[in-house]
Each structure stands twice: as C-alpha cells, then as structure tokens.
Design an enzyme around this catalytic site. Sequence first.
Site, PDB file in Angstrom:
ATOM      1  N   ASP A 679       0.832  -1.196   0.000  1.00  0.00           N
ATOM      2  CA  ASP A 679       0.000   0.000   0.000  1.00  0.00           C
ATOM      3  C   ASP A 679       0.877   1.261   0.000  1.00  0.00           C
ATOM      4  O   ASP A 679       0.653   2.195  -0.776  1.00  0.00           O
ATOM      5  CB  ASP A 679      -0.910  -0.054   1.239  1.00  0.00           C
ATOM      6  CG  ASP A 679      -1.785   1.165   1.354  1.00  0.00           C
ATOM      7  OD1 ASP A 679      -2.578   1.383   0.424  1.00  0.00           O
ATOM      8  OD2 ASP A 679      -1.649   1.912   2.347  1.00  0.00           O
ATOM      9  N   LYS A 683       1.711   4.261  -2.902  1.00  0.00           N
ATOM     10  CA  LYS A 683       1.618   5.702  -2.650  1.00  0.00           C
ATOM     11  C   LYS A 683       2.907   6.428  -3.055  1.00  0.00           C
ATOM     12  O   LYS A 683       2.845   7.494  -3.684  1.00  0.00           O
ATOM     13  CB  LYS A 683       1.314   5.963  -1.174  1.00  0.00           C
ATOM     14  CG  LYS A 683      -0.126   5.574  -0.824  1.00  0.00           C
ATOM     15  CD  LYS A 683      -0.386   5.690   0.658  1.00  0.00           C
ATOM     16  CE  LYS A 683      -1.826   5.319   0.971  1.00  0.00           C
ATOM     17  NZ  LYS A 683      -2.034   5.068   2.405  1.00  0.00           N
TER      18      LYS A 683
END
Length: 818
Positions: A679, A683
Amino acid sequence: MKVLKFGGTSVGSVESIRGVAAIIMDKKAAGEEIAVVNSAMGGITNMLIDAAERACESDATYKEVFAEIEQKHIDTVKVLIDIEAQSNIIAQIKLLLNELEDILYGVSLIKELSPRTQDLILSFGERLGSLLISSFLNQCGVQSEALDARNLILTDKTFGGAKVDFEETNYNIAQHFKKCEALQVITGFIGATDRGATTTLGRGGSDYTAAIFAAALNAESVEIWTDVDGVMTSDPRVVSEAFSLPSLSYEEAMEISHFGAKVIYPPTIQPVYSKNIPIFIKNTFNPEFPGTKISQGTNGKNYPIKGISTIKDVSLLNLQGSGMIGVSGVSSRLFSALARYSVNVILITQASSEHSICFAIDPKDRPAAEQAIEEEFHTEILSRKIDPVTVEENLSVMAIIGENMRHTPGISGKLFSSLGKNGINVAAIAQGASELNVSAVIPKRDLHKALNSVHESFFLSNHKTINLFVVGTGLIGGTLLEQIQRQAATLLEKQHLRLKVVGIARSSKMLFDDNGIDLSDWKNTLDATGEATDLDLFVEKMKTLNLSNSIFVDNTSSAEVIKHYYSILDASVSITTPNKLASSGPYVYYEQLQKTAFRHGIKYLFETNVGAGLPVLTTLNDLRDSGDEIISIEGVLSGTLSFIFNTYDGSVPFSQVVKDAKAKGFTEPDPRDDLNGMDVARKILILSREAGHVMEIGDVDIVPLLPEQCLNAPSVDAFFTELEKFDKDIETQRQEAEADGKVLRIIASLEDGKAKLSLQAVGPENPFYGLSGSDNMISFRTNRYDERPLVIKGPGAGAEVTAAGVFAEIISISNFLA
Ligand code: ADP
Ligand code: ASP
Ligand code: MG
C-alpha cells in the site's frame, strides 16, 4: 378586436376545453370583441396522418385509428355537452366522420395518398374541433358559430404548405366579419384553392391562421394560447430550467421559431409584423401569467441572448473542390439548383478560402439535393474540378438567438467553450448576417447535453448543475453521500452549485434518476427499485444519458472499475477517486488517462490516493506548476502502519499491537496487506510519478518489514502465529533504537529518482519522530523549500476525511467545469 388562438394542447381534453371557454367568457364579460381560432384536439392531426398512411398501405388497421378518432370526439361531447343538445351535435360530428371514413376507404382502395388528399383528410381535425368548441360556447351562453376557414382563406395548390393569396383572403375575411354577430370559432390550419380543393398551411399552421385573420381585421392583438408560460429560453421539455421571456422583438421571435421552437409557427410573424400588431403567447393552464409579448423593438437587456432553439434532424452537405476557388457564381448556381428542387437550406457556411461550401438541410431533402448538385455541376464533377458532394447525417442545429448579441462581444466564445468542455464536437458554425443568431451543427446524440449546458452558461451564469455517478457505497462512498446530502443546500445557496446524484451503484444493485436521487433515502430506493449491478451497463447508461458537467466517482478499490476509466474520460466525463489501482498500475495506462483528460479539457483526480483528505498531490502539482523542482520526498504514508508503530512502545508485544489494530478495524482484514508494504509502495509510486518520474511498481525498493514465513503463512491465524515468533526480533530493534533516543517508523522516500520504503529508527531531530495516532506526514524538499522542507501532516486515513477529500475534488472539478 382580438384574435385568440387555442392550440391542440389547449383543446385536448374536456377539462382544457372548459378552461378555454372560461377564458373566452372572461373576455366577453369584459366587453372585448374577439374571434377564436382553434386547432384540432391534441394528437388528432397525428392520428389522421397515421390513419391515412395505413389506409394507403391497404392496412385494415386504419379503421382502428379512425375508430379512436371517432371515440375521442364522441366521448368529449358526451361529457361536455348537456344531454338534450347531445344528439344534434353528435349527428353533425357523425356526418363529418362518415365523410372522413369514405375518403379513407377510397385511399385504401386505390392505394394512393396524394398530398391533396392528405390535406383534405387533415382538415377534419380542425373542422371537428370548431364544431365542438362553438357548441360548448353556445351552451355556456356565448353565442357562437363554427367558421370553416376554407371559405375565406385562398391559397395556391402547394398542398401540405400552401401559400396564401393575401389580397383575396383579406377581402374575404373583412367582408365576412362585416355581417356576423356571433362569435366566430374559426378552423385553424386550413384553406382552399380557387377551385375549392382543401389545403393546409403546414404543421403548426393554426398560429398562422390567427395572424392572417388578425391582419385582415386590423386587430389590436393576437393571443396564442398554448400549454407553456410563453416563449421560453429553451424548450421546457428538454431543458427543465428554461424560463419564460416577458418580451421579444418580431425578429427574435422569427429566429427562435425558425430554429425549431414549436411554440410559434414561423410564418405567423409576417402578417402581423407588417401591421405592427403584437402577439401574446399565453398559457391556457395558467391564464393569469402575463406570458410573452412579441412586438416591435425589444426591451430589457438582462441577458445577452434571448433563447436557444434547436432543429433536431439535419444533414450537412459539403461541396468542395479546387475548381471553386475564385470562380464567381458557384454559390448562386448551387442555391438556385437547390431551389429548383424545392430544397430548403437551413444554414450555410463558406470557408474564406472559397474552397468549400457547407450547408444543412432537412434529411428528407437529401436525395433531391444530391440530384440537384449532380445535375448542376455535372461537368465540373466529371473533370474533377469539384468533388462529389459529401453528406453527414445524424446531426442537429443549435442556435442562440437575441438582438443584444449584436452589441456584446464574447457570445460565441461562451457558446463554444461550453460545448467544448462537454466534449461536443461542432461540425459547422454559422452566424446570421443580422447577428441575431449564432448556430452550431452538432451530433444529434449530444443535443440534450448541449442545450442544457449552453442554457446554463447563458442564463444561469452563476448557477451550475453537476451530475454525479457514484460507484461504491461502502464506508467511503456511504460517507460521501451523507456529506453531499448535508452540504447540498449550502452549496446551492452560497456557491450556486447543484450536485445531482444521477447514478449510484453498489455491488448488488444500481439505480439511475435523471432528476437526481433523493439522498435522504437512497438506500431504500436502491433496494426497492434498483436493478442488478452490471458495471458495463452502468458506464454505458452514464454515457448514453450524456449529461453536461458529469463526474464519475469511484469509491471502490476494485480492479474492475478502473478498466472503464479510459472510456469514461474519453466520453468527456471527469473522474475523482480514492482508488489507487489506476494511478499505481502500469505507467502507460496512468499516462493515457492523464492525456485523455487533458485532451477533453476535463479532470482525472485522485488526491485521496495519498494521505486521504490531506492536500498532498495538489501541493505537489502546485509546486511543479509554479516552476519549482522536487529534489526529494519522504513520508509516513500509511495511517495503519503509523498507528501500529506509534502505539508500539514495548509494553505489549508487537503481534498484540497488530491484533489490536485489526480488532479496531484499522487494518485490512488480512493485516499483511498493510504490513507487506504494498500500500505504501503504491503511494510513493504515485508521488514519484506526479513528481515527473516514469516508474513502475516493481521499481519501488521495498525493504521487507516481516520475515518470509509471516508473509507466506497460509491463513490470517497462521500469520499471527508466525508474527509472535518475530516479536523478539522487532523488540530488539525497538530497544536498540530507544537506547539511541530513537523510534521506529516506516518511511517511504524518493531520492535521486529512486523510490524506496524501509523501517527506520529516527531521532527527535527528525520530523517523523513526533508522529502520533494514525497521522500521515509528507515532506517535500524542493529548490524553493531546500533548507527546511515543506511538510504536510495530519490524519491520513478514515472514512470521514477520505470522503471529504473526494468531496473537495468534486467541488474543484465543478468550479473548473464552469
Ligand atoms: P399548440 O398545440 O398549443 O400549438 P405546440 O405543441 O405546437 O402547442 O407548441 C407548444 C410547445 O412548444 C410547448 O409545449 C413546448 O414543449 C414547445 N417549445 C419548444 N421550444 C419552446 C420555447 N422556446 N418556448 C416555449 N415552448 C417551446
Ligand atoms: N393541427 C395542426 C397540427 O397539429 C395545426 C396546429 O395545431 O397548429 O399541425
Ligand atoms: Mg402549435
């Protein structure tokens, strides 16, 4: 004398005929001298055409249509007329209907329907109508009689659209009115040739009849009574926000009607214009409303334009070729040839290079136009000086109209920017020499969207409607809908922004409502009336609706939804989404989406991909747009990992902290989805791309946080068992850090074009040291922010802040779409 005309919409039912009688009685009571012109009952003219065409095909069902026409009139008499007078009127109606039936039968036998016979058949609508209305008026105590206009209006024999012989007609009318006492209820729409053949004045021609009588009688005014509050800024059936205009000049009225506003039949203006008789357009169903006055000159300069009209169906023909340059007479030859074939040219544009002439016509005239051109330019086409004519179909014309345009610059700019922002391609543009109109030829499928967006930009300049299509109603989506509902009234009042949720889809069901779904009860409505969700269908439907200012909001984290992004943007619909998969997927797709949005002048935004509602990407883009250069980025980018490491102080084992976080709903159902670093990697990848680096997810160097056994454990339970074995290791790392006065943080970075994430021990001098809770923090080192980086810090997770971020993006797109 006033001439009052009541259209089909005003005499379509018992109630409306009663309303008409009330209006007439009021005038009479006020001592006014009036004459009445009537149309056929609403829908009857179309039914007569239908019956005639079926009869011509020898299709016996014409009898059913005839029976329906008969029934409608008889039923109306039975309710409207007192029982003792009924038989007399029914007998007269039957007489007319028998004649009509015979004619239809004749058509079915000879299988031929000439325009002449069709006109005769159509005349029955108005004739039946005036019989009905005059009978009812007599019953109401207004002495009246039906007047068959064929006895007075003399025309040539252009059946279907006959030309009036005004000299003879005016004389006949004046003579007739000299001797009549009773109120005349005149059949609109029809006339006759000098040999007594019935003619019609063209569809909608009853308006014209009223003007003809008004001019002949030097009337004080004409009142056209219909079913809307006058001439409106656009057709209210298409543009729900259209409003009525208090006044128009004759010229403006002519333009508006020429460009398709059905509310008044274009030839109507001419007879009254020359005598300066005003026309009032009034609403039978709202008689108190003043309506629209059409007269000499205009007043009120409130808006730069008066109205927007459309012609739904046109074909665009283009004649071009080298042989046309500098050769005089080509256009006159072209248009004379078209006139010879009775082709009506709606609009013309000629390039200044004189290389081509482009013109729009009614599609039904296409064969005649092609033949006319073929014939006229036969030699030039053979010698290739002129190319064979090309034709584009499925087009419409949209025209903005108004006298003030002449004095106001920037009108066309506004028109075309509104079309452009909504992805509407303009095939041709024409401006009337009088500067009374600017018209654009556009694809027919975009007409609705064009009308609404252009109407909005001219008439509701500080008022905008945004159409939202929301996919995903989980935690974020549900919160977003709630926030929109709470804020809707304020947005409308303060920003004149109306957010309309037109489509909602969740995994099971989807729902559409053009008028906007009521957000106070969307869940129940969706359950009760929604259809099974089909994403393809949802997107298709959104495109077909083709509404102006549309935004697609993807609140899912689904890999399926992102596959549609390209086609959505390509249909000129903006996107906002917290879904990271597209912006962190293959670079080519990321780039394609950005380019597509740019090409269409719309937005593809995903601020909530990084730091939820924090303005991270916006800041980054603002820095770059204003000429700054990003040197490096560092960040704690995961609310979940932040929470875990900010909480972990050695008092409980690491695995327990993760378990607690999971129990509180701070992690994904499988906490490895957070702990494997993917995750955060996505980003930092998105940040790197937005900072200008061409990079794939595989290029992000993820220093694993957990040992292989943990990451590969077969189940969540097994994972926790493995994680417990790791407690000692990580505790050692923590203690070592603590001994140095440091804490552990998972930090993502971009430096020298390389993206990386790793577990680091940081001391008090480091800005990440003091983070608490689920805070995110991103620091940008740039040319301008070199000594001290620019730092953004705050809650980086949670439905409220994420939904608020999406909401903010919806508003920013709305402002952009203005
Ligand atoms: P009638 O039967 O009274 O002659 P029409 O159907 O011929 O009525 O014309 C009225 C209709 O014209 C309205 O119901 C409206 O839908 C349509 N219309 C189209 N453009 C406009 C406009 N600019 N203003 C008002 N009405 C319009
Ligand atoms: N009844 C005719 C029509 O429908 C004429 C009119 O209504 O003006 O076209
Ligand atoms: Mg009409």
